[in-house]
Design a protein around this motif. Sequence first.
Motif, PDB file in Angstrom:
ATOM      1  N   LEU A 253       0.820  -1.206   0.000  1.00  0.00           N
ATOM      2  CA  LEU A 253       0.000   0.000   0.000  1.00  0.00           C
ATOM      3  C   LEU A 253       0.860   1.266   0.000  1.00  0.00           C
ATOM      4  O   LEU A 253       0.528   2.256  -0.656  1.00  0.00           O
ATOM      5  CB  LEU A 253      -0.943  -0.004   1.199  1.00  0.00           C
ATOM      6  N   SER A 254       1.985   1.209   0.704  1.00  0.00           N
ATOM      7  CA  SER A 254       2.899   2.356   0.707  1.00  0.00           C
ATOM      8  C   SER A 254       3.503   2.572  -0.674  1.00  0.00           C
ATOM      9  O   SER A 254       3.647   3.716  -1.131  1.00  0.00           O
ATOM     10  CB  SER A 254       4.020   2.144   1.729  1.00  0.00           C
ATOM     11  N   ILE A 255       3.844   1.502  -1.351  1.00  0.00           N
ATOM     12  CA  ILE A 255       4.362   1.606  -2.723  1.00  0.00           C
ATOM     13  C   ILE A 255       3.286   2.168  -3.648  1.00  0.00           C
ATOM     14  O   ILE A 255       3.575   2.995  -4.522  1.00  0.00           O
ATOM     15  CB  ILE A 255       4.880   0.243  -3.218  1.00  0.00           C
ATOM     16  N   ALA A 256       2.038   1.760  -3.444  1.00  0.00           N
ATOM     17  CA  ALA A 256       0.940   2.288  -4.269  1.00  0.00           C
ATOM     18  C   ALA A 256       0.812   3.798  -4.074  1.00  0.00           C
ATOM     19  O   ALA A 256       0.661   4.546  -5.055  1.00  0.00           O
ATOM     20  CB  ALA A 256      -0.373   1.589  -3.914  1.00  0.00           C
ATOM     21  N   ILE A 257       0.900   4.253  -2.832  1.00  0.00           N
ATOM     22  CA  ILE A 257       0.841   5.697  -2.566  1.00  0.00           C
ATOM     23  C   ILE A 257       2.027   6.395  -3.225  1.00  0.00           C
ATOM     24  O   ILE A 257       1.880   7.452  -3.836  1.00  0.00           O
ATOM     25  CB  ILE A 257       0.797   5.983  -1.050  1.00  0.00           C
ATOM     26  N   PHE A 258       3.208   5.799  -3.122  1.00  0.00           N
ATOM     27  CA  PHE A 258       4.391   6.398  -3.738  1.00  0.00           C
ATOM     28  C   PHE A 258       4.227   6.514  -5.250  1.00  0.00           C
ATOM     29  O   PHE A 258       4.540   7.551  -5.849  1.00  0.00           O
ATOM     30  CB  PHE A 258       5.646   5.589  -3.395  1.00  0.00           C
TER      31      PHE A 258
END
Length: 139
Positions: A109-114
């Motif tokens: 999810l953090s990669i998706a936000i990035f």
Amino acid sequence: MDESNLPLSIRKPLNKVIGWIEAVLLISITLATIAAIAEEFHLIYQVGYVALSDILLLFIYLEILAMVHQYASHGKLPVRYPIYIAVIAIARYIILGMKEMDSTQLIILSIAIFILTASTTVMRIGHFYWPYNKMSDEK
């Protein structure tokens, strides 16, 4: 952009009908968003405190209203508005379910936000250095 191949007698009424449908949908989306905002404030009042997830949900509603305003004002919808909503929705999802998430889900999810924020940054930089050319009315 090329002119439509539809005959003018069809194109004018069709554009008028589509314009009315857009107006009705914009009004419907606005009213539904306002109702959701009112409901959220009512829930906050019932609970007696404001959580971070409530604030993020209100930001999502705010971005939806901003999208409607942008479309109603300019007839165009920048791609970045739905991206902003997606980033806020993912952040809210992380906040609400952090206790149940494992580290892999959190990283994904953090990669998706990035990726979403990086794409918005690239678009903004691209629009700054290579703005769209205004279409001339001359032929």
